[in-house]
Write a protein that holds these residues in place. Structure first.
Motif, short mmCIF file in Angstrom:
data_model
loop_
_atom_site.label_atom_id
_atom_site.label_comp_id
_atom_site.label_asym_id
_atom_site.label_seq_id
_atom_site.Cartn_x
_atom_site.Cartn_y
_atom_site.Cartn_z
N GLN A 100 4.95 -5.20 6.96
CA GLN A 100 4.57 -4.06 6.15
C GLN A 100 4.31 -4.49 4.70
O GLN A 100 3.32 -4.07 4.08
CB GLN A 100 5.67 -3.00 6.20
CG GLN A 100 5.31 -1.67 5.57
CD GLN A 100 6.48 -0.69 5.68
OE1 GLN A 100 7.30 -0.78 6.58
NE2 GLN A 100 6.55 0.23 4.74
N LEU A 103 0.72 -4.40 2.52
CA LEU A 103 0.59 -3.76 1.21
C LEU A 103 0.01 -4.74 0.20
O LEU A 103 -0.86 -4.37 -0.61
CB LEU A 103 1.94 -3.23 0.73
CG LEU A 103 1.93 -2.57 -0.66
CD1 LEU A 103 0.91 -1.44 -0.74
CD2 LEU A 103 3.32 -2.06 -1.01
N HIS A 137 0.88 3.29 2.54
CA HIS A 137 1.71 2.10 2.31
C HIS A 137 2.44 2.19 0.98
O HIS A 137 3.63 1.82 0.88
CB HIS A 137 0.85 0.84 2.36
CG HIS A 137 0.82 0.18 3.71
ND1 HIS A 137 1.85 -0.60 4.18
CD2 HIS A 137 -0.12 0.20 4.69
CE1 HIS A 137 1.55 -1.05 5.39
NE2 HIS A 137 0.36 -0.57 5.73
N ASP A 146 0.65 -0.58 11.24
CA ASP A 146 0.09 0.30 10.22
C ASP A 146 -0.07 1.72 10.73
O ASP A 146 0.00 2.68 9.95
CB ASP A 146 -1.24 -0.27 9.74
CG ASP A 146 -1.04 -1.67 9.17
OD1 ASP A 146 -0.52 -1.78 8.06
OD2 ASP A 146 -1.38 -2.64 9.86
#
Length: 400
Positions: free
Chosen positions: A91, A95, A183, A197
């Motif tokens: 994650q 980003l 995000h 995502d």
């Protein structure tokens, strides 16, 4: 795009997530940098998007120490717009990549796992179309096995209805503003462990849709996956269009104290005269590759009348030709070069030359041959007026 699809957006960007370590595979090299049929997994993945006409730019998130591993995999990728250092989680890596894309404000972004090198152009088409229609969509496959949900003791809790289940893949496709905002919100809320995502979009409260994935779009996770993948690509099974090309080059001697031959600097009582570094071996190999793919010759790509190539290192020429093969989805199967000269002696430098050629062309060294011969004191090479080289290249391309 398929007939009847929505109008293509102004810009499509791709974020390839390559910062993971691949611990389930084992070994010292992260799985995205392992060789698969002579090319790294990541090189194959990048090539999917490099050759897709709707993709405008590619950003890659890599591990903090992976730059030396990454660089060879990115050779020939003209759409590469940026490389960022990934974070502690997938994650966080996504980003970081989205932040790098933000100044360009692409309409659509596709987020793809580096370890999925088999996505087809049709799947990429469907991803773009789904993002245009829905704003947030992921590829999925119908589940064929019955699925059981269990508790911590292994007791079955329930049996979900199989028809409503999908196993999810990448590339996952989004309107850029939507996924970027989701995000950012998740990071601000301290949410760090969402595994894809689509889950980030769901957490942010946006509708998420599923479009048809591909059974062949496998993620390389275990050693068994790599064994299956090797069977799929070796020996270059998907590249049935076998091409051969030849090249020849000659340069005269001039004053100097060294020559460049096959990318190796060799002390000598004379130098070779040329607009670039006059490396006859690399020039002949470059022409052989260009001949195999029917794309002109070294002079048409690097005109000697252009001052920017004066004194240029010839490894740039060979790397360019190899990149053209990669952009067409192909692979160099073999390179062979013969140097014709009375001096200097080639034998002591043969292995260094093979290694250098292999490095420039991004192929295994056992796919490179280097030989040398004299002309028995006959002709201009026999009179020690210059050096010549002849080369051949075997290239495999996908059938059009």
């Amino acid at each position: 795009m398929s007939p009847g699809a929505a109008t293509p957006p102004k810009s499509v960007a791709v974020l390839v997530v390559a910062a993971g370590r691949g611990s389930r595979v084992g070994g010292d090299v992260p799985k995205q940098y392992r060789l698969l049929g002579g090319r790294t997994v990541l090189a194959r993945t990048l090539a999917l998007f490099e050759r897709h006409p709707s993709v405008g730019s590619i950003v890659v998130a890599i591990g903090p120490d992976d730059e030396p591993l990454f660089r060879p995999s990115a050779r020939g990728i003209g759409k590469l717009a940026g490389v960022v250092v990934g974070g502690r989680t997938r994650q966080a890596s996504c980003l970081a990549g989205l932040q790098a894309l933000a100044p360009a404000k692409p309409d659509i972004v596709l987020l793809h796992d580096a370890a999925r090198p088999f996505a087809s152009a049709g799947l990429i088409d469907r991803a773009i179309e789904a993002a245009l229609l829905h704003g947030a969509a992921v590829p999925g496959l119908a589940v064929t096995d019955t699925v059981k949900r269990i508790d911590a003791d292994g007791r079955v809790v329930d049996t979900p209805e199989r028809a409503l289940l999908r196993s999810v893949q990448t590339p996952q496709a989004f309107a850029f503003g939507l996924i970027h905002d989701a995000h950012l919100r998740a990071a601000s809320a301290g949410i760090e462990t969402l595994t894809d995502d689509g889950a980030v979009v769901e957490w942010a409260g946006h509708p998420l849709f599923v479009f048809e994935g591909e059974a062949t779009n496998m993620k390389l996770t275990t050693e068994a996956d790599f064994q299956r993948a090797e069977q799929a690509v070796s020996p270059l099974a998907a590249l049935g269009d076998v091409r051969t090309g030849t090249g020849f080059d000659v340069h005269a001697f001039t004053d100097g104290d060294h020559v460049w031959l096959n990318g190796v600097r060799i002390p000598h009582e004379q130098a070779l005269k040329g607009h670039s570094d006059a490396d006859v071996g690399l020039h002949a190999l470059t022409d052989a590759i260009l001949g195999a793919i029917g794309d002109g010759d070294i002079g048409s790509h690097f005109p000697p009348s252009d001052p920017q190539w004066k004194g240029a290192s010839s490894d740039r020429f060979l790397a360019h030709a190899a990149g053209l093969v990669a952009r067409r989805g192909g692979a160099i199967a073999h390179l062979d070069v013969t140097i014709l000269c009375e001096a200097p002696k080639i034998g002591p430098h043969r292995e260094a030359m093979r290694a250098r050629i292999a490095d420039i062309a991004a192929i295994p060294v056992d796919r490179v041959g280097v030989k040398a011969t004299t002309t028995e004191s006959l002709g201009f090479t026999g009179r020690r007026e210059g050096i010549a080289a002849m080369a051949s290249a075997t290239v495999r391309l996908p059938w059009n």
